[in-house]
Design an enzyme around this catalytic site. Structure first.
Site: not given
Ligand code: FPP
Length: 250
Positions: A68-70, A198, A134, A23-25, A27, A40
């Site tokens: 996210s879905s949202e 979350i 990984l 998160d925070g791209n 801003r 992004h």
């Protein structure tokens, strides 16, 4: 009890599975008077660093929340820039991931994505399917509630088909229908960007995760911040309902 409880761990361990809410791209971009999409774009570098660092530190599974879905509700130009960025990142990074033995998987409502991205996803998964390093999972068009609803539907179908009795539904069978089926639960959740929530990520799978939050914005998430999170994780005693004394004797 429906399934064995997770094993307690003593201090000093490396998490097997790290999940990250990047998160925070937006801003980061706004602080530089740039459009959100450039945030992004800058975030791809932190994705690359996270994959490299996770592999170097012995993390086995890394799961990233990319969309996210949202997030479909965002302005159309931002959504479209993000989708193009995913296609471009796959085009540019998959060979390198493959060389580094990374196995790539995508989870989420992938049928909602456009065909070009779906094809790239499927090719990259096929290409890296036999890799043993990984396990990198990218969640796109993903929501934790959606995941739980889909798993419930799948179980209900098995009951209707007669292959599953209602009383046989337990933690383990439920988990097996979720998107992260076959993977251990995340041990550590990292969220950048200052919010402490979350946000509908892996709601079921994060039940026992250690949560670690930082104000650092995603494009500025670097090796030292990742190591700080791992160090904090290593200092925790994970009891899963046991007493501290019981954990010491594991
Ligand atoms: C949240 O920041 C970030 C996203 C919705 C997109 C994450 C995508 C990337 C890091 C691009 C690269 C990803 C891959 C997998 C190649 P935000 O836009 O909500 O930031 P804000 O809270 O500051 O507005």
């Amino acid at each position: 009890m429906s399934s064995p409880s997770p094993k307690p761990t003593v201090n000093g361990s490396v998490p097997r599975h790290v999940a990250i809410i990047m998160d925070g791209n937006g801003r980061w971009a706004r602080n530089r008077n740039k459009p959100r999409r450039s945030g992004h774009r800058a975030g791809v570098k932190s994705v690359r660093m996270s994959v490299e660092t996770a592999a170097q530190r012995g993390v086995e599974y890394l799961t990233l929340f990319a969309f996210s879905s949202e997030n479909w509700c965002r302005p159309e130009d931002e959504v479209s820039a993000l989708m193009s960025l995913f296609v471009e990142a796959l085009r540019r990074e998959v060979d390198e991931l493959h060389r580094n033995n990374v196995r790539l998987k995508f989870v989420g409502a992938l049928h909602e994505l456009d065909q070009k991205l779906r094809i790239k996803i499927s090719k990259s998964e096929q290409k890296t399917a036999e890799n043993t390093g990984l396990r990198l999972t990218i969640a796109i068009a993903y929501g934790g509630r959606w995941d739980i609803v889909e798993a419930s539907k799948a179980l209900a179908r098995d009951v209707v088909d007669g292959t599953l009795a209602v009383d046989d539904i337990d933690d383990e069978r439920f988990t097996a229908k979720l998107q992260l089926s076959g993977m251990p639960d995340p041990d550590l959740l990292i969220r950048t960007g200052g919010e402490q929530r979350i946000s509908n990520f892996l709601l079921w799978n994060l039940a026992y995760a250690e949560l670690w939050f930082t104000d650092v914005l995603w494009p500025e998430f670097d090796v030292s911040v990742f190591d700080e999170a791992l160090k904090c994780y290593a200092s925790k005693q994970r009891r899963f309902g046991h007493t501290g004394d019981q954990v010491e004797t594991v």
